[in-house]
Write a protein that holds these residues in place. Structure first.
Motif, PDB file in Angstrom:
ATOM      1  N   HIS A 205       0.162  -2.564   4.521  1.00 44.96           N
ATOM      2  CA  HIS A 205       1.626  -1.817   4.507  1.00 44.96           C
ATOM      3  C   HIS A 205       2.447  -2.068   5.146  1.00 44.96           C
ATOM      4  CE1 HIS A 205      -2.642  -0.083   5.983  1.00 44.96           C
ATOM      5  NE2 HIS A 205      -2.323   1.030   5.487  1.00 44.96           N
TER       6      HIS A 205
ATOM      7  N   ASP B 107      -6.518   2.784  -6.909  1.00 51.20           N
ATOM      8  CA  ASP B 107      -7.284   2.495  -5.893  1.00 51.20           C
ATOM      9  C   ASP B 107      -8.175   4.266  -6.448  1.00 51.20           C
ATOM     10  OD1 ASP B 107      -9.226   2.818  -3.410  1.00 51.20           O
ATOM     11  OD2 ASP B 107      -7.244   2.150  -1.914  1.00 51.20           O
TER      12      ASP B 107
ATOM     13  N   THR C 299     -10.425   6.539   2.664  1.00 54.27           N
ATOM     14  CA  THR C 299     -12.199   5.031   2.507  1.00 54.27           C
ATOM     15  C   THR C 299     -12.133   5.005   4.038  1.00 54.27           C
ATOM     16  OG1 THR C 299     -10.855   3.650   1.515  1.00 54.27           O
ATOM     17  CG2 THR C 299     -11.075   4.793  -0.211  1.00 54.27           C
TER      18      THR C 299
ATOM     19  N   VAL D  94     -10.105  -4.996  -9.039  1.00 48.75           N
ATOM     20  CA  VAL D  94     -10.576  -5.227  -8.039  1.00 48.75           C
ATOM     21  C   VAL D  94     -11.873  -4.743  -7.583  1.00 48.75           C
ATOM     22  CG1 VAL D  94      -9.925  -5.844  -5.195  1.00 48.75           C
ATOM     23  CG2 VAL D  94      -8.469  -5.268  -7.001  1.00 48.75           C
TER      24      VAL D  94
ATOM     25  N   PHE E 231     -12.853  -6.161   4.367  1.00 43.44           N
ATOM     26  CA  PHE E 231     -13.133  -5.816   5.698  1.00 43.44           C
ATOM     27  C   PHE E 231     -13.169  -4.633   6.009  1.00 43.44           C
ATOM     28  CE2 PHE E 231     -11.252  -9.929   4.645  1.00 43.44           C
ATOM     29  CZ  PHE E 231     -11.891 -10.867   5.765  1.00 43.44           C
TER      30      PHE E 231
ATOM     31  N   ASN F   8       0.066   5.149   0.482  1.00 43.30           N
ATOM     32  CA  ASN F   8      -0.817   6.639   0.374  1.00 43.30           C
ATOM     33  C   ASN F   8      -0.521   7.615   0.650  1.00 43.30           C
ATOM     34  OD1 ASN F   8      -3.360   4.586   1.015  1.00 43.30           O
ATOM     35  ND2 ASN F   8      -2.715   4.017   3.365  1.00 43.30           N
TER      36      ASN F   8
ATOM     37  N   ILE G  86       0.990  -1.687  -0.267  1.00 37.54           N
ATOM     38  CA  ILE G  86       0.237  -0.099  -0.076  1.00 37.54           C
ATOM     39  C   ILE G  86       0.907   1.051  -0.227  1.00 37.54           C
ATOM     40  CG2 ILE G  86      -1.766   1.217   1.473  1.00 37.54           C
ATOM     41  CD1 ILE G  86      -2.498  -1.214   2.745  1.00 37.54           C
TER      42      ILE G  86
ATOM     43  N   LEU H   3      -8.704 -10.841  -2.965  1.00 40.12           N
ATOM     44  CA  LEU H   3      -8.281 -10.200  -2.097  1.00 40.12           C
ATOM     45  C   LEU H   3      -8.204  -9.862  -0.805  1.00 40.12           C
ATOM     46  CD1 LEU H   3      -6.513  -6.964  -3.795  1.00 40.12           C
ATOM     47  CD2 LEU H   3      -7.642  -6.936  -1.518  1.00 40.12           C
TER      48      LEU H   3
ATOM     49  N   MET I 135     -14.684  -4.618  -5.051  1.00 38.94           N
ATOM     50  CA  MET I 135     -14.543  -4.725  -3.289  1.00 38.94           C
ATOM     51  C   MET I 135     -16.342  -4.094  -2.644  1.00 38.94           C
ATOM     52  SD  MET I 135     -12.686  -2.850  -0.086  1.00 38.94           S
ATOM     53  CE  MET I 135     -14.419  -1.911  -0.048  1.00 38.94           C
TER      54      MET I 135
ATOM     55  N   GLY J  98      -8.184  -7.475   2.510  1.00 39.81           N
ATOM     56  CA  GLY J  98      -7.059  -6.285   3.361  1.00 39.81           C
ATOM     57  C   GLY J  98      -7.460  -5.928   4.703  1.00 39.81           C
TER      58      GLY J  98
ATOM     59  N   LYS K 115      -6.468  -2.910  10.629  1.00 33.27           N
ATOM     60  CA  LYS K 115      -8.037  -2.815  10.349  1.00 33.27           C
ATOM     61  C   LYS K 115      -7.898  -2.188  11.929  1.00 33.27           C
ATOM     62  CE  LYS K 115      -9.246  -2.264   5.916  1.00 33.27           C
ATOM     63  NZ  LYS K 115     -10.009  -2.881   5.022  1.00 33.27           N
TER      64      LYS K 115
ATOM     65  N   ASP L 284     -13.646  -8.791  -3.406  1.00 37.86           N
ATOM     66  CA  ASP L 284     -12.743  -8.492  -2.083  1.00 37.86           C
ATOM     67  C   ASP L 284     -13.513  -8.074  -1.099  1.00 37.86           C
ATOM     68  OD1 ASP L 284     -11.513  -6.856   0.519  1.00 37.86           O
ATOM     69  OD2 ASP L 284     -10.000  -5.308  -1.437  1.00 37.86           O
TER      70      ASP L 284
ATOM     71  N   ASN M  37      -8.921  -1.057  -8.625  1.00 44.83           N
ATOM     72  CA  ASN M  37      -8.440  -1.320  -7.255  1.00 44.83           C
ATOM     73  C   ASN M  37     -10.045  -0.336  -6.891  1.00 44.83           C
ATOM     74  OD1 ASN M  37      -9.594  -1.777  -4.339  1.00 44.83           O
ATOM     75  ND2 ASN M  37      -7.789  -1.026  -4.046  1.00 44.83           N
TER      76      ASN M  37
HETATM   77  N1  HH2 Z   1      -8.829  -0.974   2.661  1.00 42.38           N
HETATM   78  C1  HH2 Z   1      -8.652   0.285   2.673  1.00 42.38           C
HETATM   79  C2  HH2 Z   1      -8.327   1.173   1.241  1.00 42.38           C
HETATM   80  N2  HH2 Z   1      -8.631   0.552   0.177  1.00 42.38           N
HETATM   81  N3  HH2 Z   1      -8.847  -1.341  -1.196  1.00 42.38           N
HETATM   82  C3  HH2 Z   1      -9.292  -2.556  -0.883  1.00 42.38           C
HETATM   83  N4  HH2 Z   1      -9.584  -3.503  -1.587  1.00 42.38           N
HETATM   84  N5  HH2 Z   1      -9.513  -3.732  -0.269  1.00 42.38           N
HETATM   85  C4  HH2 Z   1      -9.443  -2.893   1.738  1.00 42.38           C
HETATM   86  O1  HH2 Z   1      -9.456  -3.555   2.141  1.00 42.38           O
HETATM   87  C5  HH2 Z   1      -8.918  -1.459   1.516  1.00 42.38           C
HETATM   88  C6  HH2 Z   1      -8.997  -0.666  -0.476  1.00 42.38           C
HETATM   89  C7  HH2 Z   1      -8.449   1.259   4.089  1.00 42.38           C
HETATM   90  O2  HH2 Z   1      -6.837   1.139   4.011  1.00 42.38           O
HETATM   91  P1  HH2 Z   1      -5.634   2.206   3.626  1.00 42.38           P
HETATM   92  O3  HH2 Z   1      -5.855   2.542   2.341  1.00 42.38           O
HETATM   93  O4  HH2 Z   1      -4.577   2.396   4.573  1.00 42.38           O
HETATM   94  O5  HH2 Z   1      -6.872   3.250   4.363  1.00 42.38           O
HETATM   95  P2  HH2 Z   1      -7.711   4.443   3.636  1.00 42.38           P
HETATM   96  O6  HH2 Z   1      -7.906   4.073   2.999  1.00 42.38           O
HETATM   97  O7  HH2 Z   1      -7.726   5.799   4.576  1.00 42.38           O
HETATM   98  O8  HH2 Z   1      -5.888   5.695   3.158  1.00 42.38           O
END
Ligand code: HH2
Length: 290
Positions: A262, A100, A66, A142, A193, A26, A24, A220, A144, A222, A226, A190, A119
């Motif tokens: 991560h 994403d 997200t 993806v 979660f 971000n 990941i 997939l 989800m 994630g 969490k 996905d 994604n």
């Molecule tokens: N979780 C997050 C973001 N994108 N995409 C998929 N396919 N599956 C997941 O479980 C998923 C995702 C949340 O995690 P993170 O990117 O670390 O946080 P943020 O959305 O706050 O940037």
């Protein structure tokens, strides 16, 4: 875990004996666990290259958080954050890049800049043009599951049966994707979660992950850092690595094909050991019936 070959914009990504690690990156000021840490182009590119050096099989670049309650980001701002990083990372590594995003214009620009997977945490429900962009480019996608939207999803998540409801959701989204001209071999599923799920829903899904095998697409997960892990452990986000390791190992045992994390270096070891144990169990089962 079944074997798959994911088709992603002319690339064939084999998923054979060991699940793939998706690292990941971000590029956001407000992500739940690392918001603001990789917000400049240099920081984000360096992070991406560190994850590649640690063994990431796919990179997932995101420029909009997200997390529950996150403010949405405008299309232009998302592209301004994402594209300079993407251009640089594509130059430096052949590792497939996923983006994403739930916005079709961001997806189109990202794919023409060298990304090969989209994604979409809304499974192409947020933007009616997303399916067309994926179909036309031949990108991997993806799909989800999320109940509600990031601003509402953790308020009152409710299911008849979380596993049955999500299986029906997957059937419906696969049919919608195929109807738009996307091949099944482009699709990754996905269960999402933490996206509109209480603790018991997340645990139920993890326990029944293998029941989604019959859908015929790689799964997939994630799980990384969490909130549901924090609930079990009473730990803050930066102290959830061991909790993530336990969840990742069990997800691999139950058939996960791609693990979004991560902490690539440590989770690579977790995935490899869990996959080896699973492969040995399958081999001995076959011997029992020989
Ligand atoms: N979780 C997050 C973001 N994108 N995409 C998929 N396919 N599956 C997941 O479980 C998923 C995702 C949340 O995690 P993170 O990117 O670390 O946080 P943020 O959305 O706050 O940037």
């Amino acid at each position: 875990m079944k074997n798959y070959t994911l088709l992603a914009k002319g690339r064939q990504i084999p998923i054979l004996d060991c699940p793939l690690l998706m690292g990941i990156v971000n590029i956001t000021p407000d992500s739940f666990s690392d918001g603001g840490r990789y917000a400049t182009v240099d920081q984000a590119v360096e992070r991406a290259m560190t994850l590649v050096a640690q063994g990431a099989d796919i990179l997932d670049l995101g420029a909009e958080s997200t997390r529950p309650g996150a403010a949405s980001v405008g299309e232009q701002e998302e592209m301004d954050r994402l594209l300079p990083v993407l251009h640089e990372v594509v130059k430096r590594t052949p590792v497939p890049i996923s983006v994403d995003t739930m916005k079709s214009r961001v997806a189109r620009e990202a794919l023409s800049a060298g990304a090969s997977i989209i994604n979409d945490v809304t499974a192409m429900r947020f933007d009616p043009d997303m399916a067309g962009v994926v179909a036309q480019s031949g990108a991997g996608v993806v799909l989800m599951h999320m109940q509600g939207t990031p601003s509402t999803m953790q308020k009152y998540p409710k299911y008849d049966s979380v596993v049955v409801d999500i299986r029906m959701f997957f059937h419906e989204r696969i049919a919608a994707a195929e109807g738009a001209g996307i091949a099944k071999s482009q699709i990754v599923l996905d269960p999402g979660f933490g996206f509109g799920k209480l603790l018991m829903h997340n645990l139920d899904l993890l326990n029944h992950l293998s029941s989604f095998d019959q859908l015929g697409c790689p799964m997939l997960v994630g799980l990384s850092r969490k909130a549901f892990l924090g609930k079990i452990l009473d730990r803050q986000v930066q102290d959830r690595e061991w909790g993530t390791a336990a969840a990742v190992a069990l997800a691999v045992d139950r058939g996960a094909s791609i693990v979004r994390v991560h902490d690539v270096a440590s989770m690579k070891d977790v995935v490899m050991v869990a996959a080896a144990i699973r492969a040995a169990a399958l081999a001995s089962k076959q011997e029992d019936y020989a």
